[in-house]
Structure formats: structure tokens, C-alpha cells
Design a protein around this motif. Structure first.
Motif, PDB file in Angstrom:
ATOM      1  N   PRO A 104       7.106   5.405  11.892  1.00 24.91           N
ATOM      2  CA  PRO A 104       8.274   5.852  11.140  1.00 24.91           C
ATOM      3  C   PRO A 104       9.588   5.217  11.601  1.00 24.91           C
ATOM      4  N   HIS A 156       4.443   6.674   6.789  1.00 22.41           N
ATOM      5  CA  HIS A 156       4.187   5.438   7.528  1.00 22.41           C
ATOM      6  C   HIS A 156       3.710   5.718   8.951  1.00 22.41           C
ATOM      7  N   ASP A 157       2.817   4.852   9.442  1.00 22.24           N
ATOM      8  CA  ASP A 157       2.289   4.992  10.796  1.00 22.24           C
ATOM      9  C   ASP A 157       3.365   4.835  11.865  1.00 22.24           C
ATOM     10  N   MET A 199      10.427   9.200   7.194  1.00 21.12           N
ATOM     11  CA  MET A 199       9.324   8.274   7.006  1.00 21.12           C
ATOM     12  C   MET A 199       8.016   8.720   7.662  1.00 21.12           C
ATOM     13  N   LEU A 223       6.380  -2.276   5.841  1.00 19.64           N
ATOM     14  CA  LEU A 223       6.477  -2.916   7.159  1.00 19.64           C
ATOM     15  C   LEU A 223       6.038  -4.372   7.143  1.00 19.64           C
ATOM     16  N   SER A 271       3.446   1.201   0.821  1.00 20.55           N
ATOM     17  CA  SER A 271       2.594   1.017   1.996  1.00 20.55           C
ATOM     18  C   SER A 271       2.845  -0.324   2.687  1.00 20.55           C
ATOM     19  N   ALA A 320       9.595   1.734  10.015  1.00 17.78           N
ATOM     20  CA  ALA A 320       9.733   1.906   8.564  1.00 17.78           C
ATOM     21  C   ALA A 320      11.165   2.281   8.194  1.00 17.78           C
TER      22      ALA A 320
END
Length: 93
Positions: free
Chosen positions: A24, A21-22, A17, A69, A66, A27
Motif C-alpha cells: 500500500p 494492493h499488496d 490502498m 505498481l 492491479s 501504491a
């Protein structure tokens, strides 16, 4: 046939991830929650190959989303129900 499938082999890791994703770790946890939800709702007598295809489609759909989360569990339940109730139709397309 579901008993022949090991869902743990199909789960994500933070490494899967990190490019998308910021956070991971979070996520990966969320994706794994979704994968478990799908797996838990699949009929026990479903064919192994079909289970794998359903899990793969779930992975592909959510891995790059996106808003992964931000999605709420209630919405995930609805998504899982919809996926499984329309699976045969989507396979024919």
C-alpha cells in the motif's frame, strides 16, 4: 483558477490502498505521482470544479488498477496527455 485548488488534499495515503494492493505504501506513492502529473498538466485557468472532476476520475481509475505498481512513467505521461486531450468528449458522454 488552478491556484485555488490544493492538490495535497486529494492525495492518497497507504490506508486508502491497503485493501487493494499488496504494497500500500508503494501504491499510494504511485497514485500520488499520477495525481501530481495530471494536476501539473492542467491549464492554469481551468475551472476549479473541472479540476476536481479530473482528479476524481484519475483517482477512481487508478486506485483499483492491479497493474498500478507496474506502470512505467512514460506510459503515465501518455495516459495523462490522453485524459486531458479527450476530457471534454468524455464529459459529454
Amino acid at each position: 483558477m488552478k491556484s485555488l485548488v490544493d492538490i495535497h488534499v486529494m492525495l492518497s495515503t497507504p490506508d486508502d490502498m491497503e485493501d487493494v494492493h499488496d504494497d500500500p505504501y508503494e501504491a499510494s506513492e504511485k497514485l500520488n505521482t499520477i495525481l501530481h502529473m495530471v494536476f501539473d498538466h492542467i491549464d492554469e485557468d481551468e475551472e476549479v470544479e473541472k479540476i476536481h472532476r479530473i482528479i476524481e476520475k484519475t483517482w477512481e481509475h487508478w486506485h483499483l488498477e492491479s497493474y498500478l505498481l507496474d506502470i512505467e512513467v512514460d506510459d503515465l505521461v501518455d495516459w495523462v496527455d490522453h485524459l486531458l486531450s479527450t476530457w471534454d468528449d468524455s464529459e459529454e458522454s
